[in-house]
Design a protein around this motif. Sequence first.
Motif, mmCIF file in Angstrom:
data_model
loop_
_atom_site.group_PDB
_atom_site.id
_atom_site.type_symbol
_atom_site.label_atom_id
_atom_site.label_comp_id
_atom_site.label_asym_id
_atom_site.label_seq_id
_atom_site.Cartn_x
_atom_site.Cartn_y
_atom_site.Cartn_z
ATOM 1 N N VAL A 20 0.845 -1.199 0.000
ATOM 2 C CA VAL A 20 0.000 0.000 0.000
ATOM 3 C C VAL A 20 0.883 1.254 0.000
ATOM 4 C CG1 VAL A 20 -1.685 1.330 1.341
ATOM 5 C CG2 VAL A 20 -1.889 -1.165 1.208
ATOM 6 N N ALA A 21 1.875 1.263 0.889
ATOM 7 C CA ALA A 21 2.726 2.447 1.060
ATOM 8 C C ALA A 21 3.552 2.734 -0.201
ATOM 9 C CB ALA A 21 3.644 2.244 2.267
ATOM 10 N N LEU A 22 4.082 1.704 -0.824
ATOM 11 C CA LEU A 22 4.910 1.904 -2.018
ATOM 12 C C LEU A 22 4.063 2.392 -3.191
ATOM 13 C CD1 LEU A 22 7.138 -1.253 -1.497
ATOM 14 C CD2 LEU A 22 7.990 1.108 -1.530
ATOM 15 N N LYS A 23 2.847 1.874 -3.286
ATOM 16 C CA LYS A 23 1.943 2.356 -4.335
ATOM 17 C C LYS A 23 1.625 3.836 -4.114
ATOM 18 C CE LYS A 23 -2.572 1.429 -6.448
ATOM 19 N NZ LYS A 23 -3.715 0.504 -6.540
ATOM 20 N N GLU A 24 1.405 4.206 -2.852
ATOM 21 C CA GLU A 24 1.135 5.613 -2.528
ATOM 22 C C GLU A 24 2.326 6.510 -2.867
ATOM 23 O OE1 GLU A 24 -2.011 5.142 1.191
ATOM 24 O OE2 GLU A 24 -0.104 6.193 1.531
ATOM 25 N N MET A 25 3.519 6.053 -2.523
ATOM 26 C CA MET A 25 4.734 6.829 -2.855
ATOM 27 C C MET A 25 4.791 7.085 -4.354
ATOM 28 S SD MET A 25 7.841 5.079 -0.741
ATOM 29 C CE MET A 25 7.734 4.745 1.019
ATOM 30 N N ASN A 26 4.448 6.062 -5.112
ATOM 31 C CA ASN A 26 4.466 6.176 -6.572
ATOM 32 C C ASN A 26 3.420 7.185 -7.033
ATOM 33 O OD1 ASN A 26 3.209 4.428 -9.318
ATOM 34 N ND2 ASN A 26 5.316 5.162 -9.335
ATOM 35 N N GLN A 27 2.247 7.123 -6.443
ATOM 36 C CA GLN A 27 1.166 8.032 -6.852
ATOM 37 C C GLN A 27 1.466 9.474 -6.456
ATOM 38 O OE1 GLN A 27 -2.090 5.909 -5.029
ATOM 39 N NE2 GLN A 27 -2.667 4.897 -6.944
ATOM 40 N N LYS A 28 2.207 9.648 -5.356
ATOM 41 C CA LYS A 28 2.565 10.991 -4.884
ATOM 42 C C LYS A 28 3.805 11.541 -5.573
ATOM 43 C CE LYS A 28 0.897 10.556 -0.096
ATOM 44 N NZ LYS A 28 1.416 10.228 1.240
ATOM 45 N N GLY A 29 4.408 10.733 -6.442
ATOM 46 C CA GLY A 29 5.608 11.204 -7.135
ATOM 47 C C GLY A 29 6.882 11.083 -6.322
ATOM 48 N N GLU A 30 6.851 10.250 -5.278
ATOM 49 C CA GLU A 30 8.071 10.056 -4.490
ATOM 50 C C GLU A 30 8.871 8.845 -4.991
ATOM 51 O OE1 GLU A 30 5.463 11.482 -0.672
ATOM 52 O OE2 GLU A 30 6.495 9.555 -0.534
ATOM 53 N N LEU A 31 8.268 8.102 -5.862
ATOM 54 C CA LEU A 31 8.924 6.907 -6.430
ATOM 55 C C LEU A 31 8.551 6.944 -7.913
ATOM 56 C CD1 LEU A 31 10.275 4.128 -6.311
ATOM 57 C CD2 LEU A 31 8.244 3.203 -5.237
ATOM 58 N N THR A 32 9.488 7.325 -8.735
ATOM 59 C CA THR A 32 9.141 7.717 -10.113
ATOM 60 C C THR A 32 9.731 6.783 -11.181
ATOM 61 O OG1 THR A 32 11.042 9.186 -10.149
ATOM 62 C CG2 THR A 32 8.930 10.153 -9.486
ATOM 63 N N GLY A 33 9.304 7.012 -12.407
ATOM 64 C CA GLY A 33 9.836 6.254 -13.542
ATOM 65 C C GLY A 33 9.242 4.866 -13.654
ATOM 66 N N CYS A 34 8.140 4.644 -12.982
ATOM 67 C CA CYS A 34 7.530 3.308 -12.980
ATOM 68 C C CYS A 34 6.078 3.416 -12.534
ATOM 69 C CB CYS A 34 8.305 2.369 -12.051
ATOM 70 S SG CYS A 34 8.393 2.953 -10.344
ATOM 71 N N ILE A 35 5.332 2.349 -12.713
ATOM 72 C CA ILE A 35 3.975 2.259 -12.166
ATOM 73 C C ILE A 35 3.999 1.172 -11.108
ATOM 74 C CG2 ILE A 35 1.529 1.902 -12.687
ATOM 75 C CD1 ILE A 35 2.242 2.217 -15.654
ATOM 76 N N VAL A 36 3.600 1.517 -9.896
ATOM 77 C CA VAL A 36 3.667 0.537 -8.804
ATOM 78 C C VAL A 36 2.266 0.039 -8.452
ATOM 79 C CG1 VAL A 36 4.339 0.140 -6.403
ATOM 80 C CG2 VAL A 36 5.750 1.608 -7.864
ATOM 81 N N GLU A 37 2.123 -1.249 -8.336
ATOM 82 C CA GLU A 37 0.888 -1.865 -7.831
ATOM 83 C C GLU A 37 1.234 -2.703 -6.610
ATOM 84 O OE1 GLU A 37 -2.324 -2.025 -6.925
ATOM 85 O OE2 GLU A 37 -2.673 -1.586 -9.044
ATOM 86 N N GLY A 38 0.402 -2.627 -5.578
ATOM 87 C CA GLY A 38 0.642 -3.453 -4.406
ATOM 88 C C GLY A 38 -0.371 -3.173 -3.322
ATOM 89 N N PRO A 39 -0.612 -4.131 -2.421
ATOM 90 C CA PRO A 39 -0.098 -5.493 -2.541
ATOM 91 C C PRO A 39 -0.795 -6.238 -3.671
ATOM 92 C CG PRO A 39 -1.686 -5.366 -0.738
ATOM 93 C CD PRO A 39 -1.513 -3.967 -1.274
ATOM 94 N N ILE A 40 -0.122 -7.191 -4.243
ATOM 95 C CA ILE A 40 -0.702 -7.985 -5.339
ATOM 96 C C ILE A 40 -0.111 -9.386 -5.269
ATOM 97 C CG2 ILE A 40 1.019 -7.052 -6.945
ATOM 98 C CD1 ILE A 40 -1.093 -7.351 -9.202
ATOM 99 N N SER A 41 -0.937 -10.375 -5.546
ATOM 100 C CA SER A 41 -0.448 -11.751 -5.485
ATOM 101 C C SER A 41 0.250 -12.115 -6.807
ATOM 102 C CB SER A 41 -1.606 -12.715 -5.227
ATOM 103 O OG SER A 41 -2.563 -12.592 -6.253
ATOM 104 N N PHE A 42 1.080 -13.150 -6.748
ATOM 105 C CA PHE A 42 1.864 -13.554 -7.913
ATOM 106 C C PHE A 42 0.986 -13.845 -9.125
ATOM 107 C CE2 PHE A 42 3.881 -16.732 -10.615
ATOM 108 C CZ PHE A 42 5.124 -16.167 -10.847
ATOM 109 N N ASP A 43 -0.119 -14.538 -8.916
ATOM 110 C CA ASP A 43 -0.955 -14.901 -10.067
ATOM 111 C C ASP A 43 -1.606 -13.674 -10.706
ATOM 112 O OD1 ASP A 43 -2.359 -14.863 -7.626
ATOM 113 O OD2 ASP A 43 -4.024 -15.998 -8.467
ATOM 114 N N LEU A 44 -2.038 -12.726 -9.892
ATOM 115 C CA LEU A 44 -2.634 -11.516 -10.466
ATOM 116 C C LEU A 44 -1.578 -10.681 -11.182
ATOM 117 C CD1 LEU A 44 -5.085 -10.367 -7.639
ATOM 118 C CD2 LEU A 44 -5.643 -11.543 -9.767
ATOM 119 N N ALA A 45 -0.365 -10.695 -10.668
ATOM 120 C CA ALA A 45 0.711 -9.927 -11.302
ATOM 121 C C ALA A 45 1.136 -10.529 -12.634
ATOM 122 C CB ALA A 45 1.922 -9.850 -10.361
ATOM 123 N N MET A 46 1.000 -11.845 -12.753
ATOM 124 C CA MET A 46 1.621 -12.536 -13.887
ATOM 125 C C MET A 46 0.642 -13.134 -14.905
ATOM 126 S SD MET A 46 4.966 -12.275 -13.449
ATOM 127 C CE MET A 46 5.860 -13.671 -14.160
#
Lengths: 302, 302
Positions: free
Chosen positions: A196-222
Motif C-alpha cells: 500500500v505504502a509503495l503504491k502511494e509513494m508512486n502516486q505521490k511522485g516520491e517513487l518515479t519512472g515506474c507504475i507501482v501496484e501493491g499489494p498484489i499476489s503472484f498470479d494476479l501480477a503474472m
Amino acid sequence: MVFKKFEELLALVDPKANKKTVALVRAEDDHALGAVAEVVEKGLIDAILIGNREAIKETAAHLGVNVRDEQILDAQTPEEAATEGVKLIREGKADFLMKGKLETAQMLRPVVNKETGLGKGKVMSHVALTEIPSYHKLVITTDGGMLPYPTLEQKKQIIENAVEVLHRLGYENPKVCVLAASETPNPKMPESMDGVALKEMNQKGELTGCIVEGPISFDLAMVKERSVTKGYESPCAGDADILLVPNVHAGNMLGKSLTEMAHAKMAGLIMGAKCPIVLTSRGSSEEEKFNSLILACIVSNK
Amino acid sequence: MVFKKFEELLALVDPKANKKTVALVRAEDDHALGAVAEVVEKGLIDAILIGNREAIKETAAHLGVNVRDEQILDAQTPEEAATEGVKLIREGKADFLMKGKLETAQMLRPVVNKETGLGKGKVMSHVALTEIPSYHKLVITTDGGMLPYPTLEQKKQIIENAVEVLHRLGYENPKVCVLAASETPNPKMPESMDGVALKEMNQKGELTGCIVEGPISFDLAMVKERSVTKGYESPCAGDADILLVPNVHAGNMLGKSLTEMAHAKMAGLIMGAKCPIVLTSRGSSEEEKFNSLILACIVSNK
C-alpha cells in the motif's frame, strides 16, 4: 517496448561504438574466467583480470583460452584484488565488476567503503532478470538476498535499482508489482501494508519512472486471465516487469521455483553502486553467466 | 512407494467396498456443485447437498445435472448450512466437507467450535498436493495460508497434518523439507532456526512418521543435481515429499509460481479437523476441484 528473450538484449551491445571493460576480481576461477573469456572472444567486451598472475595463466591454460600478459593485474590476496577492482572503476579504467574466486563479503567490502568505495548513498540490491517460457516477456525478481528483511525505505530503493536496469534497457515506465499473499490490504501483514505504502509513494511522485501496484499476489501480477476472473483491475495485472519480494526467503523460493521447475533462465546483477557487479555462483549455468555479463555491459555507464 | 501423478490416486478409491459421502455446504454454487456432480456421476462418492432447496435445484438444472430430492438437506443461511454440515460429520452421516457458496470464515466457524465442532485440539492447516511436470513425484506444499505466520509449535503440527495425508496414501516415512533461503543455519533468521529445531524434534522422536531436513533451500530440496554440485548430503535432498513454507507470503508465491509458471496441478485440503475439508475457490480449475475431492475421499475415515 519490452524484451521477450535474452537473445534480444545482444542488439543493445555495440562494441564498435562503445566497448565496455569488465574487471574480473580474483580471475583464477575457472567458472568466472571461462564466462568472461567467451564474451571477450566474441569481441563484445574487454577484460582486466585481477589476481595471481601465475594462477590466472594456469586457469586460462586449463580452460584453453588466450590471456595476454597485459590483461592481467597482479594482486596476491582476495582483499587486494577486490580493492584493485574498485580502483579501476573509480579511475574509469573498467566499467563494471565481476566476482571471481573470493567470498561475496570479501568482494563487497571495498565496494561499500565510505571513502574509497563505489557507494551512492543508497542500498545495494540484487536484480534478477528472468526469462520464463510461460511468461510473455522478461521479468525482474528482486531483491535476491542482499537485504534479508528490507524495511519500507529499503524496498523503495530496491525498486529504484530494478527500475534503473529497465530504463537502461530502454523501458519508459516499467510495471512494478509488490508481491504479497493477497491483493487485499491487511493491517496484520507488514508485507501487505508495504505494498500500500509503495503504491502511494508512486502516486505521490516520491517513487518515479515506474507504475507501482501493491499489494498484489503472484498470479494476479503474472496472469491476465486470473485478474479478469477476479474482477481485479490494474495496469500491472498480468503484465509485471518487476516483482518485489518481501524478504530473502520468499525471494529465494520464488526464484528457484522459476529456474528449477518452470525452466526459467536468469541474469543477475548487484545494483546500487556506481557500477553493476556480476556475482554468479559456481552453480550458475554457463548461459546465466553469459547473460549476466551482457546485462552488466548494457547497464553500466561509459 | 510414491505417486507420480494424480490419476494414480484413483486406484485408492474403492466405492464398492467403501463409498464415501461428501457434505457440500451451501450447494447452490455452480462451481462446487458441478465438481461434486462429476464425481458422483462417476459413482465414486455420494453427496449430501446442504442449502436452499430451490436454489440448489435451480443450480443443478442450470448445470444440467441430476439432483434427487432426498439428497438435499434444507438450510436457509450460510451459518445454518455450515452447522448442519458439521453435524452430519459428527453423526457419521458424511465423511468429509466441501465449501460451497459461503465465506471461508462462515464455513469454519462451526468447525472450530470447542463443544460442537470438529477440532482435535490441533491446528488446522492447508495441505496442497501438487503435480509438477518437472518433478519426479507428487509433492505437498504447506501451509497454504490458514496460519499466516506460524510459530515453531504450529509448524510442527502443520508438518503432522501433511504427513497424515501421505500416510493415508500409503507412504511410510515421507521426506519433509523445511524451506528457507539457505541450508546454512543463520541465527538472524527465524525461518532458518525453525528448520534446525524441527529437524531436532524429528531426530529426538518428538515429530514422527517422517524424515525432516531443515533449513534447506528449494533447489536442494527438489533437484538432486544441485545437492551434488554443492556437496550437500541429506536423504531428503532432491527428493522432498513435503515442503514446509515459512509463512503465507512465501507459500503463496511458491504455490502460484508452480501452478501458473511450471504448469503444476493442485489438490487442496484443510487438515487438522476430524475430517478433511475441501475448500476450492471460484478460480480453481475443474481438474483441481476433482482432484481435491478424490484426495479428500482417500484421506477421510470411515
